[in-house]
Design a protein around this motif. Structure first.
Motif, mmCIF file in Angstrom:
data_model
loop_
_atom_site.group_PDB
_atom_site.id
_atom_site.type_symbol
_atom_site.label_atom_id
_atom_site.label_comp_id
_atom_site.label_asym_id
_atom_site.label_seq_id
_atom_site.Cartn_x
_atom_site.Cartn_y
_atom_site.Cartn_z
ATOM 1 N N UNK A 63 0.822 -1.210 0.000
ATOM 2 C CA UNK A 63 0.000 0.000 0.000
ATOM 3 C C UNK A 63 0.857 1.263 0.000
ATOM 4 N N UNK A 64 1.989 1.259 0.711
ATOM 5 C CA UNK A 64 2.821 2.467 0.762
ATOM 6 C C UNK A 64 3.960 2.456 -0.250
ATOM 7 N N UNK A 65 4.276 1.317 -0.834
ATOM 8 C CA UNK A 65 5.394 1.203 -1.768
ATOM 9 C C UNK A 65 5.334 2.216 -2.917
ATOM 10 N N UNK A 66 4.186 2.457 -3.535
ATOM 11 C CA UNK A 66 4.153 3.445 -4.629
ATOM 12 C C UNK A 66 4.633 4.835 -4.207
ATOM 13 N N UNK A 67 4.491 5.180 -2.942
ATOM 14 C CA UNK A 67 4.962 6.482 -2.468
ATOM 15 C C UNK A 67 6.474 6.605 -2.657
ATOM 16 N N UNK A 68 7.202 5.507 -2.397
ATOM 17 C CA UNK A 68 8.657 5.523 -2.604
ATOM 18 C C UNK A 68 9.004 5.395 -4.072
ATOM 19 N N UNK A 69 8.353 4.476 -4.768
ATOM 20 C CA UNK A 69 8.675 4.230 -6.178
ATOM 21 C C UNK A 69 8.464 5.467 -7.047
ATOM 22 N N UNK A 70 7.469 6.248 -6.724
ATOM 23 C CA UNK A 70 7.166 7.445 -7.513
ATOM 24 C C UNK A 70 8.007 8.651 -7.117
ATOM 25 N N UNK A 71 8.822 8.509 -6.060
ATOM 26 C CA UNK A 71 9.594 9.642 -5.560
ATOM 27 C C UNK A 71 11.066 9.334 -5.338
ATOM 28 N N UNK A 72 11.545 8.260 -5.948
ATOM 29 C CA UNK A 72 12.965 7.906 -5.880
ATOM 30 C C UNK A 72 13.235 6.878 -6.965
ATOM 31 N N UNK A 73 14.522 6.636 -7.183
ATOM 32 C CA UNK A 73 14.900 5.549 -8.070
ATOM 33 C C UNK A 73 16.014 4.789 -7.381
ATOM 34 N N UNK A 74 16.222 3.553 -7.775
ATOM 35 C CA UNK A 74 17.290 2.781 -7.148
ATOM 36 C C UNK A 74 17.104 1.293 -7.324
ATOM 37 N N UNK A 75 17.908 0.563 -6.588
ATOM 38 C CA UNK A 75 17.870 -0.899 -6.599
ATOM 39 C C UNK A 75 17.531 -1.387 -5.200
ATOM 40 N N UNK A 76 16.693 -2.406 -5.133
ATOM 41 C CA UNK A 76 16.319 -3.016 -3.862
ATOM 42 C C UNK A 76 16.421 -4.528 -4.055
ATOM 43 N N UNK A 77 17.051 -5.204 -3.085
ATOM 44 C CA UNK A 77 17.212 -6.654 -3.201
ATOM 45 C C UNK A 77 17.271 -7.290 -1.828
ATOM 46 N N UNK A 78 17.111 -8.604 -1.807
ATOM 47 C CA UNK A 78 17.225 -9.395 -0.586
ATOM 48 C C UNK A 78 18.481 -10.239 -0.661
ATOM 49 N N UNK A 79 19.119 -10.424 0.487
ATOM 50 C CA UNK A 79 20.275 -11.310 0.566
ATOM 51 C C UNK A 79 20.331 -11.906 1.959
ATOM 52 N N UNK A 80 20.930 -13.083 2.059
ATOM 53 C CA UNK A 80 21.096 -13.727 3.352
ATOM 54 C C UNK A 80 22.382 -13.263 3.999
ATOM 55 N N UNK A 81 22.410 -13.321 5.325
ATOM 56 C CA UNK A 81 23.617 -13.026 6.075
ATOM 57 C C UNK A 81 24.489 -14.269 6.155
ATOM 58 N N UNK A 82 25.538 -14.181 6.908
ATOM 59 C CA UNK A 82 26.439 -15.307 7.135
ATOM 60 C C UNK A 82 26.440 -15.624 8.623
ATOM 61 N N UNK A 83 26.809 -16.854 8.986
ATOM 62 C CA UNK A 83 26.878 -17.202 10.404
ATOM 63 C C UNK A 83 27.923 -16.362 11.132
ATOM 64 N N UNK A 84 27.788 -16.265 12.440
ATOM 65 C CA UNK A 84 28.711 -15.458 13.245
ATOM 66 C C UNK A 84 30.151 -15.950 13.133
ATOM 67 N N UNK A 85 30.327 -17.222 12.861
ATOM 68 C CA UNK A 85 31.691 -17.774 12.772
ATOM 69 C C UNK A 85 32.225 -17.807 11.336
ATOM 70 N N UNK A 86 31.579 -17.108 10.423
ATOM 71 C CA UNK A 86 31.988 -17.103 9.016
ATOM 72 C C UNK A 86 33.416 -16.572 8.856
ATOM 73 N N UNK A 87 34.162 -17.241 8.003
ATOM 74 C CA UNK A 87 35.513 -16.806 7.628
ATOM 75 C C UNK A 87 35.519 -16.549 6.123
ATOM 76 N N UNK A 88 36.374 -15.651 5.666
ATOM 77 C CA UNK A 88 36.434 -15.309 4.244
ATOM 78 C C UNK A 88 36.654 -16.540 3.378
ATOM 79 N N UNK A 89 37.442 -17.468 3.841
ATOM 80 C CA UNK A 89 37.753 -18.663 3.044
ATOM 81 C C UNK A 89 36.578 -19.622 2.917
ATOM 82 N N UNK A 90 35.504 -19.421 3.684
ATOM 83 C CA UNK A 90 34.335 -20.302 3.583
ATOM 84 C C UNK A 90 33.730 -20.286 2.185
ATOM 85 N N UNK A 91 33.863 -19.184 1.457
ATOM 86 C CA UNK A 91 33.255 -19.117 0.122
ATOM 87 C C UNK A 91 34.019 -19.952 -0.898
ATOM 88 N N UNK A 92 35.231 -20.350 -0.579
ATOM 89 C CA UNK A 92 36.023 -21.128 -1.540
ATOM 90 C C UNK A 92 35.362 -22.452 -1.883
#
Length: 116
Positions: free
Chosen positions: A76-105
């Motif tokens: 119901x309120x989304x058109x208020x933003x869409x008609x008055x701004x532009x941009x990108x909106x997306x969803x993404x998951x977080x990582x566990x608290x113990x995540x290390x950079x090498x986990x993505x390998x």
């Protein structure tokens, strides 16, 4: 695992419609456990360039984030933003608290497998 709705917004026309959107959004987040982590604060650019506003909303999981975005209250309120701004909106998951950079390998192809 937490999920995030992220918006990179540009050219926001802060007029009556955006004020109405801002007054209404918190109530749409509450039923889905959403909360703002970032909401347009100034950034300090360390590399590259940046313009616009960054918004990050945390949800308990991706299903809650999707349900919020699809909810009648938010729609119901989304058109208020869409008609008055532009941009990108997306969803993404977080990582566990113990995540290390090498986990993505483990998700990357091995050296003997071609990319793509």
């Amino acid at each position: 695992m937490s999920a995030y709705a992220i918006g990179h917004l540009h050219d926001v026309n802060v007029g009556p419609a955006i004020v109405e959107y801002l007054r209404g959004i918190d109530a749409t987040l509450a039923p889905f456990g959403g909360r703002f982590l970032l909401h347009g604060e100034p950034v300090e650019v360390l590399e590259g360039s940046w313009s616009g506003d960054l918004v990050v909303i945390e949800f308990p999981d991706r299903e809650s984030a999707r349900a919020w975005y699809a909810s009648p209250a938010y729609r119901q309120i989304l058109p208020l933003r869409l008609e008055n701004s532009r941009g990108n909106v997306f969803l993404t998951d977080g990582v566990p608290a113990d995540h290390k950079a090498t986990d993505i390998l483990s998700a990357l192809p091995t050296m003997d497998q071609p990319l793509g």
